[in-house]
Design a protein around this motif. Structure first.
Motif, PDB file in Angstrom:
ATOM      1  N   LEU A  69       0.832  -1.204   0.000  1.00 57.22           N
ATOM      2  CA  LEU A  69       0.000   0.000   0.000  1.00 57.22           C
ATOM      3  C   LEU A  69       0.867   1.254   0.000  1.00 57.22           C
ATOM      4  N   GLY A  70       1.884   1.273   0.857  1.00 59.83           N
ATOM      5  CA  GLY A  70       2.776   2.426   0.919  1.00 59.83           C
ATOM      6  C   GLY A  70       3.513   2.653  -0.390  1.00 59.83           C
ATOM      7  N   ALA A  71       3.948   1.563  -1.029  1.00 63.31           N
ATOM      8  CA  ALA A  71       4.659   1.682  -2.310  1.00 63.31           C
ATOM      9  C   ALA A  71       3.748   2.238  -3.391  1.00 63.31           C
ATOM     10  N   ILE A  72       2.514   1.747  -3.452  1.00 60.16           N
ATOM     11  CA  ILE A  72       1.557   2.223  -4.462  1.00 60.16           C
ATOM     12  C   ILE A  72       1.255   3.701  -4.243  1.00 60.16           C
ATOM     13  N   MET A  73       1.013   4.081  -2.985  1.00 58.02           N
ATOM     14  CA  MET A  73       0.713   5.479  -2.687  1.00 58.02           C
ATOM     15  C   MET A  73       1.890   6.385  -3.032  1.00 58.02           C
ATOM     16  N   ALA A  74       3.121   5.917  -2.748  1.00 55.06           N
ATOM     17  CA  ALA A  74       4.310   6.732  -3.019  1.00 55.06           C
ATOM     18  C   ALA A  74       4.555   6.898  -4.512  1.00 55.06           C
ATOM     19  N   ASP A  75       4.137   5.911  -5.323  1.00 55.43           N
ATOM     20  CA  ASP A  75       4.293   6.018  -6.776  1.00 55.43           C
ATOM     21  C   ASP A  75       3.165   6.814  -7.426  1.00 55.43           C
ATOM     22  N   LYS A  76       1.980   6.850  -6.794  1.00 60.23           N
ATOM     23  CA  LYS A  76       0.796   7.472  -7.403  1.00 60.23           C
ATOM     24  C   LYS A  76       0.584   8.921  -6.978  1.00 60.23           C
ATOM     25  N   MET A  77       1.148   9.330  -5.830  1.00 59.20           N
ATOM     26  CA  MET A  77       0.977  10.697  -5.345  1.00 59.20           C
ATOM     27  C   MET A  77       2.283  11.188  -4.751  1.00 59.20           C
ATOM     28  N   ARG A  78       2.308  12.451  -4.374  1.00 57.06           N
ATOM     29  CA  ARG A  78       3.515  12.963  -3.736  1.00 57.06           C
ATOM     30  C   ARG A  78       3.776  12.188  -2.443  1.00 57.06           C
ATOM     31  N   PRO A  79       4.981  11.669  -2.270  1.00 49.34           N
ATOM     32  CA  PRO A  79       5.262  10.850  -1.084  1.00 49.34           C
ATOM     33  C   PRO A  79       4.969  11.558   0.233  1.00 49.34           C
ATOM     34  N   ALA A  80       5.217  12.868   0.310  1.00 47.87           N
ATOM     35  CA  ALA A  80       4.956  13.589   1.558  1.00 47.87           C
ATOM     36  C   ALA A  80       3.465  13.604   1.880  1.00 47.87           C
ATOM     37  N   LEU A  81       2.632  13.734   0.853  1.00 42.14           N
ATOM     38  CA  LEU A  81       1.186  13.697   1.066  1.00 42.14           C
ATOM     39  C   LEU A  81       0.760  12.307   1.521  1.00 42.14           C
ATOM     40  N   ALA A  82       1.324  11.272   0.900  1.00 44.70           N
ATOM     41  CA  ALA A  82       1.023   9.898   1.304  1.00 44.70           C
ATOM     42  C   ALA A  82       1.397   9.674   2.762  1.00 44.70           C
ATOM     43  N   ALA A  83       2.569  10.176   3.170  1.00 43.93           N
ATOM     44  CA  ALA A  83       3.006  10.015   4.557  1.00 43.93           C
ATOM     45  C   ALA A  83       2.057  10.719   5.517  1.00 43.93           C
ATOM     46  N   ALA A  84       1.592  11.912   5.150  1.00 42.35           N
ATOM     47  CA  ALA A  84       0.675  12.663   6.015  1.00 42.35           C
ATOM     48  C   ALA A  84      -0.645  11.924   6.190  1.00 42.35           C
ATOM     49  N   ILE A  85      -1.162  11.379   5.117  1.00 42.63           N
ATOM     50  CA  ILE A  85      -2.426  10.624   5.186  1.00 42.63           C
ATOM     51  C   ILE A  85      -2.267   9.417   6.110  1.00 42.63           C
ATOM     52  N   LEU A  86      -1.171   8.704   5.950  1.00 39.55           N
ATOM     53  CA  LEU A  86      -0.955   7.493   6.743  1.00 39.55           C
ATOM     54  C   LEU A  86      -0.698   7.818   8.220  1.00 39.55           C
ATOM     55  N   LEU A  87      -0.007   8.914   8.500  1.00 42.60           N
ATOM     56  CA  LEU A  87       0.228   9.306   9.887  1.00 42.60           C
ATOM     57  C   LEU A  87      -1.077   9.717  10.574  1.00 42.60           C
ATOM     58  N   SER A  88      -1.972  10.385   9.827  1.00 39.25           N
ATOM     59  CA  SER A  88      -3.263  10.753  10.417  1.00 39.25           C
ATOM     60  C   SER A  88      -4.072   9.502  10.753  1.00 39.25           C
ATOM     61  N   ALA A  89      -3.996   8.501   9.884  1.00 39.05           N
ATOM     62  CA  ALA A  89      -4.683   7.234  10.165  1.00 39.05           C
ATOM     63  C   ALA A  89      -4.065   6.540  11.370  1.00 39.05           C
ATOM     64  N   MET A  90      -2.744   6.665  11.529  1.00 36.56           N
ATOM     65  CA  MET A  90      -2.054   6.059  12.654  1.00 36.56           C
ATOM     66  C   MET A  90      -2.548   6.646  13.983  1.00 36.56           C
ATOM     67  N   ILE A  91      -2.759   7.952  14.021  1.00 36.97           N
ATOM     68  CA  ILE A  91      -3.256   8.601  15.240  1.00 36.97           C
ATOM     69  C   ILE A  91      -4.597   7.991  15.651  1.00 36.97           C
ATOM     70  N   LEU A  92      -5.504   7.890  14.700  1.00 34.89           N
ATOM     71  CA  LEU A  92      -6.832   7.346  14.995  1.00 34.89           C
ATOM     72  C   LEU A  92      -6.747   5.901  15.470  1.00 34.89           C
ATOM     73  N   ALA A  93      -5.894   5.119  14.820  1.00 40.36           N
ATOM     74  CA  ALA A  93      -5.775   3.705  15.184  1.00 40.36           C
ATOM     75  C   ALA A  93      -5.234   3.538  16.606  1.00 40.36           C
ATOM     76  N   LEU A  94      -4.244   4.334  16.973  1.00 38.07           N
ATOM     77  CA  LEU A  94      -3.648   4.207  18.301  1.00 38.07           C
ATOM     78  C   LEU A  94      -4.593   4.693  19.397  1.00 38.07           C
ATOM     79  N   VAL A  95      -5.358   5.727  19.108  1.00 37.53           N
ATOM     80  CA  VAL A  95      -6.390   6.152  20.063  1.00 37.53           C
ATOM     81  C   VAL A  95      -7.428   5.040  20.215  1.00 37.53           C
ATOM     82  N   GLY A  96      -7.751   4.390  19.104  1.00 39.94           N
ATOM     83  CA  GLY A  96      -8.682   3.262  19.152  1.00 39.94           C
ATOM     84  C   GLY A  96      -8.165   2.133  20.023  1.00 39.94           C
TER      85      GLY A  96
END
Length: 383
Positions: free
Chosen positions: A254-281
């Motif tokens: 998933l990370g590889a596909i996102m990094a090839d399809k969009m700007r890697p920094a944007l992909a990292a930001a999206i995934l980090l925001s999801a990480m916050i929600l998951a850890l709070v969960g």
């Protein structure tokens, strides 16, 4: 998989197994060495400290040699110290050996990431690097659960014996499958280090170290979390590690596909925001067995998905120092490992429940997310 990258993936399997298996065997190691679980968590930090120290120093020294020779040397050292990990009998010696075991880790992946990108087809750089990191995902899907089970049934020492055996196999495949390349250094060491005098380089390192620290705050204490809060029996931990590993396999691609399809920094930001929600969960819902299993899988996905985008950010930013940059990134990941294990253990020192490390992790992930947003704003035209 390109057979030329297979030895790198196999090395990743060995490295991923030794890095993560101790988290599944933390209570066993603590009992055997007559220490507390938070003290045993310091063994995780010791390994991570070895990676941080070894990655830039070994790459700086070895970059003048052909990468095949470097990788073989690093795997010999890795195999030796993991074999010793199976034999030591006291806490402080184990700390020292775990530190030494970590020294080759970052340099191996640093050199391997550049070799993988050089062997990649045009436009497939991220996917080629992801193939190298397949070994890490397979380690968490299959090998870590297996050696965790083996450690519970026999002794945690067998886990490190298995790692040493995989290291020996890696040496064989490196010898016969990895093609010869000239030295990857195209500039002087002084020129390579010039990039690390810039704010941009340390911004990327901070995103990686702090953001990944959030995940390791959770993962370092996953065994006591699942046995004490979610109330799973100890024998079930191996299956939980398989579930986390399955998430990591998906997250790697998933990370590889996102990094090839969009700007890697944007992909990292999206995934980090999801990480916050998951850890709070994890903090709020770990008492529910079904929810805890779902969140384990989701956190597994995110733990590997963020890796490729941030690696690509660094490699694209450090055009003339890729190998040193890749080594620094491995150091950053393991600073995150150490930060997560240390800060995640603080609530436990004060007698709080084992779901509190994930709340600490959410705070670290939030900090990484904010740093990522500021990076995007500052370097939007470039990354």
């Amino acid at each position: 998989m390109d057979k030329r990258i297979f030895p790198l993936a196999l090395g990743g399997l060995a490295i991923g197994t030794t890095e993560f298996v101790i988290m599944g065997l933390l209570p066993d190691v603590a009992h055997s060495l007559k220490i507390s679980i938070p003290q045993a968590g310091h063994l995780i930090s010791a390994y991570a400290a070895g990676v941080v120290v070894g990655a830039p120093i070994l790459v700086a020294y070895a970059a003048k040699f052909p990468p095949k020779r470097i990788l073989i040397f690093l795997m010999i050292a890795f195999t030796l110290f993991n074999g010793l990990s199976a034999l030591v009998s006291d806490y402080y010696t184990m700390m020292a050996v775990r530190f030494m075991s970590g020294l080759p880790h970052g340099a191996f992946f640093g050199v391997g990431a550049v070799v993988s990108s050089r062997l990649a087809k045009p436009g497939k750089q991220a996917q080629s690097i992801a193939m190298m990191f397949t070994g890490l995902t397979v380690a968490n899907l299959a090998m870590v659960p297996f050696v965790t089970w083996l450690g519970h049934q026999l002794s945690w020492r067998y886990a490190f014996g298995v790692v040493a055996l995989i290291g020996l196999l890696t040496l064989v495949f490196l010898k016969f499958l990895l093609p010869y390349m000239d030295s990857l250094r195209t500039t002087t060491l002084k020129d390579e280090l010039e990039f690390f005098k810039t704010q941009k380089s340390w911004h990327i390192i901070a995103i990686t170290a702090i953001g990944f620290g959030g995940l390791f705050a959770w993962f370092s204490y996953i065994t006591p979390l699942m046995t004490n809060v979610s109330k799973f029996p100890t024998d079930f931990i191996a299956y939980i590690m398989i579930l986390a590993g399955a998430g990591m396999v998906i997250g790697n691609f998933l990370g590889a596909i996102m990094a090839d399809k969009m700007r890697p920094a944007l992909a990292a930001a999206i995934l980090l925001s999801a990480m916050i929600l998951a850890l709070v969960g994890v903090f709020f819902f770990s008492e529910n067995k079904i929810a805890s299993l779902i969140l384990t899988f989701v956190c597994g996905v995110l733990s590997m998905a963020v890796g490729t985008p941030v690696n690509i950010i660094m490699l694209r930013s450090a055009r003339n120092s890729e190998m040193m940059a890749a080594a620094f990134m491995q150091a950053a990941f393991n600073v995150g490992n150490s930060i997560g294990a240390f800060f995640g253990g603080l609530p436990l020192e004060f007698g709080l429940s084992y779901n509190y490390p994930s709340l600490v992790g959410a705070g670290l992930a939030m900090t990484g997310f904010i740093l990522c947003l500021t990076f995007i704003r500052k370097y939007k035209p470039v990354i």
